[in-house]
Design an enzyme around this catalytic site. Structure first.
Site, PDB file in Angstrom:
ATOM      1  N   GLN A  66      27.038  33.819 -78.709  1.00 56.87           N
ATOM      2  CA  GLN A  66      26.231  33.289 -79.808  1.00 56.87           C
ATOM      3  C   GLN A  66      25.308  34.375 -80.338  1.00 56.87           C
ATOM      4  O   GLN A  66      24.969  35.322 -79.641  1.00 56.87           O
ATOM      5  CB  GLN A  66      25.440  32.053 -79.395  1.00 56.87           C
ATOM      6  N   ASN A  84      21.614  34.542 -82.518  1.00 55.71           N
ATOM      7  CA  ASN A  84      20.477  33.759 -83.001  1.00 55.71           C
ATOM      8  C   ASN A  84      19.491  34.659 -83.724  1.00 55.71           C
ATOM      9  O   ASN A  84      19.402  35.854 -83.428  1.00 55.71           O
ATOM     10  CB  ASN A  84      19.751  33.080 -81.832  1.00 55.71           C
ATOM     11  N   ARG A 140      19.436  53.911-102.310  1.00 55.31           N
ATOM     12  CA  ARG A 140      19.735  52.483-102.470  1.00 55.31           C
ATOM     13  C   ARG A 140      19.047  51.615-101.428  1.00 55.31           C
ATOM     14  O   ARG A 140      18.866  50.424-101.611  1.00 55.31           O
ATOM     15  CB  ARG A 140      21.239  52.230-102.375  1.00 55.31           C
ATOM     16  N   ASP A 149       6.553  26.488 -73.242  1.00 52.97           N
ATOM     17  CA  ASP A 149       6.152  27.750 -72.608  1.00 52.97           C
ATOM     18  C   ASP A 149       4.872  27.593 -71.790  1.00 52.97           C
ATOM     19  O   ASP A 149       4.720  28.201 -70.739  1.00 52.97           O
ATOM     20  CB  ASP A 149       6.004  28.852 -73.652  1.00 52.97           C
ATOM     21  N   ARG A 182       6.273  34.086 -77.045  1.00 48.80           N
ATOM     22  CA  ARG A 182       7.439  33.245 -76.781  1.00 48.80           C
ATOM     23  C   ARG A 182       8.048  33.722 -75.471  1.00 48.80           C
ATOM     24  O   ARG A 182       8.325  34.894 -75.302  1.00 48.80           O
ATOM     25  CB  ARG A 182       8.463  33.346 -77.902  1.00 48.80           C
ATOM     26  N   HIS A 230      11.808  33.324 -70.874  1.00 48.83           N
ATOM     27  CA  HIS A 230      12.948  32.418 -70.788  1.00 48.83           C
ATOM     28  C   HIS A 230      14.158  33.084 -70.138  1.00 48.83           C
ATOM     29  O   HIS A 230      14.372  34.280 -70.289  1.00 48.83           O
ATOM     30  CB  HIS A 230      13.377  31.974 -72.188  1.00 48.83           C
ATOM     31  N   HIS A 271      13.177  36.884 -70.489  1.00 45.35           N
ATOM     32  CA  HIS A 271      12.813  37.579 -71.719  1.00 45.35           C
ATOM     33  C   HIS A 271      11.666  36.845 -72.407  1.00 45.35           C
ATOM     34  O   HIS A 271      11.614  35.617 -72.427  1.00 45.35           O
ATOM     35  CB  HIS A 271      14.015  37.622 -72.672  1.00 45.35           C
ATOM     36  N   LYS A 321      21.229  39.369 -72.912  1.00 42.08           N
ATOM     37  CA  LYS A 321      20.763  39.315 -74.296  1.00 42.08           C
ATOM     38  C   LYS A 321      20.571  40.738 -74.806  1.00 42.08           C
ATOM     39  O   LYS A 321      20.060  41.596 -74.088  1.00 42.08           O
ATOM     40  CB  LYS A 321      19.410  38.613 -74.407  1.00 42.08           C
ATOM     41  N   TYR A 374      19.214  38.055 -81.828  1.00 41.69           N
ATOM     42  CA  TYR A 374      19.646  38.011 -80.431  1.00 41.69           C
ATOM     43  C   TYR A 374      21.160  37.908 -80.369  1.00 41.69           C
ATOM     44  O   TYR A 374      21.738  37.033 -81.007  1.00 41.69           O
ATOM     45  CB  TYR A 374      19.145  36.747 -79.725  1.00 41.69           C
TER      46      TYR A 374
END
Length: 179
Positions: free
Chosen positions: A50, A52, A25, A172, A63, A66, A123, A76, A136
């Site tokens: 949170q 994300n 499946r 960035d 990216r 941060h 990160h 994270k 995240y």
């Protein structure tokens, strides 16, 4: 099947390897189970504040790097849902023996791995396949005034990105150097 916890050279940064269940499946992956030994050993009793999802279309895009500054620092747990990324954690904890060291792993849905990045570590990632998506889990809420980071090409870090730098956001590009 339980996840496997792999230590990295940076204290508190762990790679988690999960085993998806697959049959005719499709597949099922338990992305996070707080009671599981591997997650308890790395995530501990942190709260999930949170969740994300990001998608990046262009290969080579970077990216990051941060993090949120004290007192709003957060851990994270980053997992790749689609595509492949080269995921980087940078230790920016001044009292750490691995201060300014970085560690990277390739995250992909096929590898079913994740990277846990503790408070005080930055990160970032570089996209290796078009349309890569990341999930995240954050231990803290987003506080815009606490957003900070370090430039992706900081010579003091000398991160060995696997591809030439592609697209970068203005934010960035403007992140400071460590020195």
């Amino acid at each position: 099947m339980p996840a496997e916890l792999r230590c990295t050279p940076i204290n508190g940064v762990f790679e988690l390897i999960s085993q998806p269940f697959a049959d005719h499946r499709g597949a099922f992956l338990n992305a996070f189970r707080a009671q599981e030994d591997a997650f308890m050993g790395s995530w501990g009793d942190r709260f999930i504040a949170q969740v994300n999802v990001s998608r990046t279309e262009t290969v080579g895009t970077i990216r990051g790097l941060h993090l949120q500054a004290l007192p709003h620092s957060e851990a994270k747990l980053v997992r790749c849902l689609r595509g492949r990324v080269w995921d980087v954690a940078v230790d920016l904890r001044p009292d750490s023996v691995t201060y300014c060291h970085w560690h990277a792993v390739e995250l992909s849905s096929e590898r079913a791995n994740a990277l846990l990045i503790p408070e005080g570590c930055a990160h970032g990632f570089q996209v290796l396949e078009p349309g890569s998506e990341l999930l995240y889990l954050h231990s803290g809420s987003w506080v815009p005034e606490a957003e900070t980071g370090v430039r992706w090409n900081d010579p003091q870090l000398a991160i060995g990105w696997p591809l030439p730098a592609g697209e970068l956001s203005e934010r960035d590009r403007g992140l400071p150097l460590l020195s």
